[in-house]
Scaffold this active site. Structure first.
Site, short mmCIF file in Angstrom:
data_model
loop_
_atom_site.label_atom_id
_atom_site.label_comp_id
_atom_site.label_asym_id
_atom_site.label_seq_id
_atom_site.Cartn_x
_atom_site.Cartn_y
_atom_site.Cartn_z
N LEU A 88 0.82 -1.21 0.00
CA LEU A 88 0.00 0.00 0.00
C LEU A 88 0.85 1.26 0.00
O LEU A 88 0.61 2.19 0.74
CB LEU A 88 -0.96 0.01 1.20
CG LEU A 88 -2.09 -1.02 1.19
CD1 LEU A 88 -2.97 -0.82 2.40
CD2 LEU A 88 -2.93 -0.88 -0.07
N CYS A 89 1.90 1.25 -0.80
CA CYS A 89 2.69 2.48 -0.89
C CYS A 89 2.96 2.78 -2.36
O CYS A 89 4.07 3.12 -2.75
CB CYS A 89 3.97 2.39 -0.08
SG CYS A 89 4.90 0.88 -0.33
#
Lengths: 290, 143
Positions: A88-89
């Protein structure tokens, strides 16, 4: 009124997703600031060390440490690959791996063998799929990485270098340029390039008293210097991770907002249509009776 | 006015102390060192223990910093302590290296097992060094 209820539940679920991404954005923002502080805090140590190493390189030219000799022919290269532990980056890790794969291809064409040391679970997972000779790994460093956990993996690589199994070691990480920009970077660890004695300071040459002797002092200095370089890369990659996550979560929250707006419009239309239909049914029913 | 020098204590994880001092005491590898300004340039490894700094203006009080080893660099008017944040010893480093290797091999083979022995060993060594430093402090206070 077909679908109105479904749309309502969908809106509710997107709203809760938006809340989560919003919270993650804020958490990443505060973690990023702390990571940036750590990044700056680690600089004086490495700078000071480089100063001393440069001086030692000039003062005792008779002892050349293998970390500093440039003369070897490059046949085998080691990469210390630093990634985040969590996803999730955005495209942070995949950009890094893409850059690395390009580099590896170029090296392989020249017949250079390659081995890896991975830091962070994403890198480990990548090499599990991609294949490759992973010599050492460490994962779950957390938000506050400690140099302690890096000693082992770095030693594995340096030992291989000293035994002649590797001719150069590079570190691969995401450079933190600013909040919006992070760039994959490949930096050479050993042989140490910065320690070249080319840029001699002017002024009289003086030497230290060494306790116990220059060799031991230089050995432990160089080891610590390299570890601190890896640590800096880890910390910088951490700051990049948080920045990338912040941006990705902001985009996700914005997209969720747009989606909610659109769904709201569809929902309103469906509701309106249902009301109109009901009214016309009542009217036509009344007309039929009278 | 006493002669002074600049003292920096830095570790890889951040700056610990920076200031002007009249005297510094440090546990060098080949013996305790007392450093005053205009000391001849010297570089040595540090043993685990405490670095004491006599700050300018507060000539009676000493500031104590626990270091678990590191390097000490002395120049006539600058003293720099490059402190380790971890206990270092050849065999401990070795254990960490073996551990990292083993983990890589295992995770690539798909096995998982937690072998915390090396970690416990490092923690134990750290605790012992800290105890020694405390003991030293107590002795010094008593005398």
């Amino acid at each position: 009124m077909a679908g109105a209820k479904e749309i309502r539940t969908k809106i509710a679920s997107i709203k809760s997703t938006q809340k989560i991404t919003g919270a993650m954005e804020m958490v990443a923002a505060s973690k990023m600031r702390k990571a940036q502080d750590r990044m700056h805090a680690s600089r004086p140590y490495a700078e000071k060390m480089l100063q001393v190493i440069r001086h030692l390189a000039q003062a005792s030219p008779e002892y050349h440490h293998s970390f500093m000799s440039q003369s070897r022919e490059i046949k085998r290269v080691g990469y210390v690959v630093i990634s985040s532990d969590r996803g999730l980056c955005g495209g942070l890790n995949s950009n890094l791996f893409r850059r690395l794969v390009q580099e590896i291809k170029a090296q392989r064409q020249q017949g250079i063998e390659i081995s890896f040391c991975t830091i962070g679970s994403k890198a480990l997972g990548f090499f599990k799929r991609f294949g490759g000779d992973v010599k050492a790994e460490v994962t779950h460093l957390g938000d506050r990485p400690h140099i302690e956990s890096l000693i082992g993996p770095v030693k594995v690589m340096l030992d291989a270098f000293e035994r002649g199994e590797l001719d150069a070691i590079h570190v691969v990480y995401n450079e933190f340029i600013n909040t919006m920009t992070q760039r994959p970077r490949i930096q050479q660890l050993v042989p140490i390039q910065a320690a070249d004695a080319k840029d001699r300071p002017s002024g009289p040459i003086w030497d230290y008293i060494y306790e116990p002797d220059p060799r031991t002092v230089l050995d432990s200095l160089l080891l610590r210097y390299i570890e601190s370089l890896v640590y800096q890369a880890v910390v910088e990659n951490g700051a990049s991770e948080q920045a990338a996550r912040m941006v990705a979560m902001k985009a996700a929250s914005d997209n969720a907002g747009n989606l909610i707006d659109e769904l709201q419009l569809v929902y309103n239309k469906a509701r309106q249509a249902a009301i109109t239909q009901e009214l016309s049914e009542i009217v036509s029913g009344a007309a039929a009776i009278s | 006015m006493a002669m002074t020098m600049h003292v920096d204590i830095v570790s890889a994880e951040g700056a610990i102390h920076s200031g002007i001092a009249t005297r510094v005491y440090a546990p060098g590898e080949s013996g305790e060192l007392g450093i005053a300004a205009r000391h001849t340039p010297l570089i040595t490894r540090l043993k685990p223990g405490d670095v004491r700094v006599v700050n300018e203006n507060t000539s009676d009080e000493m500031e104590h910093f626990y270091v678990s080893g590191g390097m000490l660099e002395i120049q006539p008017d600058v003293v720099t302590v490059l402190a380790d944040t971890a206990i270092r010893a050849q065999n401990l480093d070795e254990a960490a290296a073996i551990e990292a290797k083993r983990r890589a091999e295992e995770s690539l083979a798909g096995k998982t097992a937690d072998f915390e022995y090396a970690k416990a060993q490092i923690e134990l060594a750290e605790a012992i060094a800290q105890l020694r430093a405390i003991e030293k402090l107590r002795k010094m206070r008593a005398s």
